[in-house]
Write a protein that holds these residues in place. Structure first.
Motif, PDB file in Angstrom:
ATOM      1  N   SER A  50      -9.378  -8.178   1.154  1.00  0.00           N
ATOM      2  CA  SER A  50     -10.095  -7.719   2.344  1.00  0.00           C
ATOM      3  C   SER A  50     -11.381  -7.036   1.911  1.00  0.00           C
ATOM      4  O   SER A  50     -11.352  -6.037   1.170  1.00  0.00           O
ATOM      5  CB  SER A  50      -9.234  -6.752   3.160  1.00  0.00           C
ATOM      6  OG  SER A  50      -9.979  -6.185   4.218  1.00  0.00           O
ATOM      7  N   SER A  84     -11.633  -3.342   3.003  1.00  0.00           N
ATOM      8  CA  SER A  84     -10.706  -2.365   2.446  1.00  0.00           C
ATOM      9  C   SER A  84     -11.329  -1.692   1.229  1.00  0.00           C
ATOM     10  O   SER A  84     -11.897  -2.369   0.368  1.00  0.00           O
ATOM     11  CB  SER A  84      -9.394  -3.048   2.047  1.00  0.00           C
ATOM     12  OG  SER A  84      -8.580  -2.171   1.307  1.00  0.00           O
ATOM     13  N   ARG A 115      -5.468  -5.745   1.433  1.00  0.00           N
ATOM     14  CA  ARG A 115      -4.876  -5.284   2.697  1.00  0.00           C
ATOM     15  C   ARG A 115      -3.481  -5.874   2.853  1.00  0.00           C
ATOM     16  O   ARG A 115      -3.253  -7.058   2.593  1.00  0.00           O
ATOM     17  CB  ARG A 115      -5.758  -5.679   3.875  1.00  0.00           C
ATOM     18  CG  ARG A 115      -5.216  -5.272   5.246  1.00  0.00           C
ATOM     19  CD  ARG A 115      -6.335  -5.200   6.255  1.00  0.00           C
ATOM     20  NE  ARG A 115      -7.274  -4.133   5.927  1.00  0.00           N
ATOM     21  CZ  ARG A 115      -8.495  -4.011   6.458  1.00  0.00           C
ATOM     22  NH1 ARG A 115      -8.922  -4.910   7.325  1.00  0.00           N
ATOM     23  NH2 ARG A 115      -9.283  -3.008   6.120  1.00  0.00           N
ATOM     24  N   THR A 132      -1.469  -3.074   9.681  1.00  0.00           N
ATOM     25  CA  THR A 132      -2.185  -3.283   8.431  1.00  0.00           C
ATOM     26  C   THR A 132      -2.345  -1.965   7.676  1.00  0.00           C
ATOM     27  O   THR A 132      -2.478  -0.903   8.276  1.00  0.00           O
ATOM     28  CB  THR A 132      -3.567  -3.901   8.675  1.00  0.00           C
ATOM     29  OG1 THR A 132      -4.335  -3.035   9.524  1.00  0.00           O
ATOM     30  CG2 THR A 132      -3.439  -5.268   9.341  1.00  0.00           C
ATOM     31  N   THR A 133      -2.344  -2.062   6.349  1.00  0.00           N
ATOM     32  CA  THR A 133      -2.515  -0.904   5.476  1.00  0.00           C
ATOM     33  C   THR A 133      -3.355  -1.320   4.280  1.00  0.00           C
ATOM     34  O   THR A 133      -3.085  -2.346   3.652  1.00  0.00           O
ATOM     35  CB  THR A 133      -1.150  -0.381   4.976  1.00  0.00           C
ATOM     36  OG1 THR A 133      -0.285  -0.148   6.080  1.00  0.00           O
ATOM     37  CG2 THR A 133      -1.327   0.910   4.186  1.00  0.00           C
ATOM     38  N   ASP A 134      -4.383  -0.534   3.962  1.00  0.00           N
ATOM     39  CA  ASP A 134      -5.159  -0.774   2.755  1.00  0.00           C
ATOM     40  C   ASP A 134      -4.347  -0.284   1.559  1.00  0.00           C
ATOM     41  O   ASP A 134      -3.848   0.850   1.550  1.00  0.00           O
ATOM     42  CB  ASP A 134      -6.498  -0.039   2.812  1.00  0.00           C
ATOM     43  CG  ASP A 134      -7.390  -0.573   3.921  1.00  0.00           C
ATOM     44  OD1 ASP A 134      -7.246  -1.759   4.268  1.00  0.00           O
ATOM     45  OD2 ASP A 134      -8.204   0.200   4.455  1.00  0.00           O
TER      46      ASP A 134
END
Length: 654
Positions: free
Chosen positions: A376, A379, A384, A393-395
């Motif tokens: 990503s 990010s 990501r 979603t989470t970086d």
């Protein structure tokens, strides 16, 4: 000469009525043939012949035989069949896996409850070997039940793959037949008359094809029909068809995908773009329902298995020397997986694909979901993580922990553009087995025991002692808690084996609170107190003596407490299993309702099509009589003309 026009009229009338009889007979013969379109003979009046006395009719001409056809209704019926077939295929597969998620004595929930009941008996009789054998047997039953469920889900996947294979073979056969029909129809188009029966046959083939995969069609000038699938991918064009193939899913090799093969190039079709047909229903079940089912079973297996293993390793077994042998893990679990996408690149240095490793660090925080790890640009870390069940979603960077799982980039690390499918729990149930066979290996005893001072003046006592670390930070040490007033203030000392202080501090206890309170840690335990302490009262937490190990049930009680603790996604094992059963039940009921509705719609659209294009035997019987009478009347005209002709011959010869 005067009889010749009359004879021509009779012949034409007989020909027209005979054509009508032939068409009507054809309709009656095919009345019960699925997809047959009613045919009708078109007649036109022949142009009259001018004479001085006016225009005299020259009879009737047969123009063509046309079929009753409605392109819109035919297309609607095919689309409705595709939707109905998709819903029916998904429902059938859901009903098969519903047997895995069953309540009662044969369910996974009951197997877990039986283990907890055996642990309850163990806490009552920690030294009894027969009780320990029963607990081990129940642990083996639970592990076998989870492994059986995982295997049954593998069978469901194999069934989907096999069904897709047979369906694709049929689709390819139908597509090839449509291409042949196109060629025949285009060849006959130059004759100037429609090939009605061939057109019906092609419509039937397209209708059958629609039950497997939703199609869209486009009529060409030569009469052929182009057939498209998957949002515009050509399946049939003119007299050529493109074969479908069952492929490996690029995200998960254990799953199947369907794609087109053209010029040696395979292009996977997006399941979401198929729209309908049994193929779409099977892929939807595989990629959604079956994935969720695996994760439901796997999360429960990991949460229960890891919690029991963790608590088991905090206790003492009955293996000699008593008081010195910690418990070992009771269950093994299937592995975590980080599956690289088939399109991932190899690094330039050693021609290897980048790798990712997963480690479960907090089983209670696990989610019943797969994850997509992709590059990503937005990010900060460049990567990501997307939880596929809800799109969260989470970086992430290497070493981060998300939903109880630590994510580490391997060597070589992921390359730009790579994607990975992360499965923390999907395969856990398949590899679940019982590791221990000796009943003495069950760790029923706690490594620590709490006692109160003999000179205590208050009523303080040890209500529950919970070991929180294995091994203990300071093995063999004793913790002494001394209350310094009547309000709960205390000091504590950590003493080594000979009574020398090696640590200490102060705190303040209030009723209902455990000691120590965060962030302090005496020596890897928490203690719930009962009663009321007084100034000078003492509570000692010391290693369990060898003589007391057999009768100590501290760790067995902690194992039993797992029954009601929120160790599975914030719920107890029983509550989580009830939630899973509810979800699967709702899916089956919803799929049943959807399948019933779509089947009803398909029946209605087919009835609408048949009402326009189908054969009505009552009408055909009436027409049969009509054409019969017309034929007889025409024969009478021809008979009269023949009589007149004979009379003329007699006069001329007379």
């Amino acid at each position: 000469m005067g009889a010749s026009p009359l004879m021509s009229l009779g012949v034409k009338a007989m020909t027209a009525n005979y054509a009508g009889l032939q068409t009507t007979g054809h309709n009656i013969a095919n009345a019960n043939v699925s997809g047959y379109s009613r045919q009708q003979t078109d007649l036109t009046t022949s142009k009259g012949q001018f004479t001085g006395a006016g225009f005299f009719g020259r009879g009737v001409d047969v123009t063509t035989v046309k079929r009753a056809h409605d392109a819109f209704l035919t297309g609607e019926a095919a689309s409705a069949k595709a939707l109905s077939a998709m819903d029916a295929a998904r429902l059938q597969q859901l009903k098969q896996i519903e047997t895995i998620f069953r309540p009662g004595e044969s369910g996974l929930g009951n197997a877990t409850s039986e283990l907890m009941s055996a642990l309850s008996d163990l806490s009552s009789q920690p030294a009894d070997l027969a009780t320990r054998r029963v607990a081990l047997a129940r642990a083996g039953d639970m592990a076998a039940r989870f492994a059986e469920a995982g295997g049954a889900l593998d069978v469901a996947q194999a069934t989907v793959t096999a069904t897709l294979g047979s369906t694709v073979i049929e689709v390819n056969g139908l597509a090839a037949s449509i291409a042949v029909a196109n060629q025949q129809i285009a060849a006959l188009r130059g004759l100037g008359q429609p090939a009605n029966d061939l057109l019906d046959e092609r419509d039937r083939l397209i209708s059958r094809l629609s039950t497997h995969i939703k199609v869209s069609t486009l009529q060409a000038e030569d009469g052929s029909v182009a057939v498209f699938v998957g949002g515009g991918q050509r399946l049939v064009l003119g007299n050529e068809s493109v074969p479908l193939r069952v492929l490996q899913d690029p995200l998960d090799p254990s799953r199947s995908a369907v794609g087109l093969v053209e010029g040696g190039v395979r292009r996977a079709l997006d399941e979401k773009g198929l729209g309908g047909g049994t193929i779409a229903g099977l892929l939807r079940f595989q990629n959604n329902d079956l994935v969720d089912a695996r994760n439901y079973v796997g999360r429960l297996a990991v949460a229960v298995g890891a919690a029991v293993n963790d608590q088991q390793q905090r206790g003492l077994s009955l293996q000699p020397p008593l008081g010195q042998i910690q418990g070992s893990a009771l269950f093994s679990l299937g592995p975590t997986q980080a599956l690289p996408n088939a399109a991932n690149a190899r690094d330039a240095a050693n021609n290897l694909i980048g790798s990712v490793a997963l480690t479960v660090v907090d089983p209670a925080a696990l989610q019943a979901s797969d994850y997509d790890l992709s590059e990503s640009a937005s990010s900060p870390s460049g990567w990501r993580l997307t939880r596929l069940t809800d799109g969260t979603t989470t970086d992430v960077a290497s070493g981060d922990v998300v939903d109880g799982v630590r994510i580490d980039f391997g060597a070589p690390p992921p390359q730009p553009g790579d994607r990975f499918l992360l499965q923390a729990v999907a395969r856990a149930a398949n590899g679940m087995t019982r590791l221990l066979d000796d009943p003495r290996d069950l760790a029923a005893a706690s490594p620590l025991v709490a006692t109160t001072g003999q000179a205590n003046t208050g009523t303080v006592g040890a209500a529950a002692l919970q070991v929180t670390a294995s091994p203990l930070p300071t093995p063999g040490a004793t913790t002494r808690i001394t209350f310094t007033n009547d309000s709960g203030a205390y000091s504590w000392d950590l003493l080594d084996g000979v009574g020398a202080a090696i640590g200490g501090g102060t705190g303040n206890w209030t009723a209902g609170q455990a000691v120590p309170t965060a962030p302090m840690d005496f020596n890897g335990f928490t203690l719930q107190l009962s009663g009321v302490p007084r100034n000078g009262d003492i509570v000692n937490i010391a290693p369990t003596p060898a003589s007391a190990v057999a009768s100590n049930n501290g760790n067995a009680l902690s194992l039993l407490a797992l029954r009601d603790r929120p160790i599975v996604g914030g719920r107890s094992p029983t509550d989580d299993w009830a939630q899973v059963l509810s979800d699967i039940g709702v899916r089956v009921q919803s799929a049943q309702s959807t399948a019933d509705i779509s089947a009803s719609v398909a029946t209605q659209t087919e009835s609408s099509r048949a009402s326009i294009t189908g054969v009505n035997l009552d009408e055909e019987a009436a027409r049969l009589i009509q054409y019969q009478q017309g034929y007889q009347a025409a024969a009478k005209v021809l008979q009269v003309a023949q009589s007149l002709f004979d009379s003329l011959l007699q006069v001329a010869g007379g």
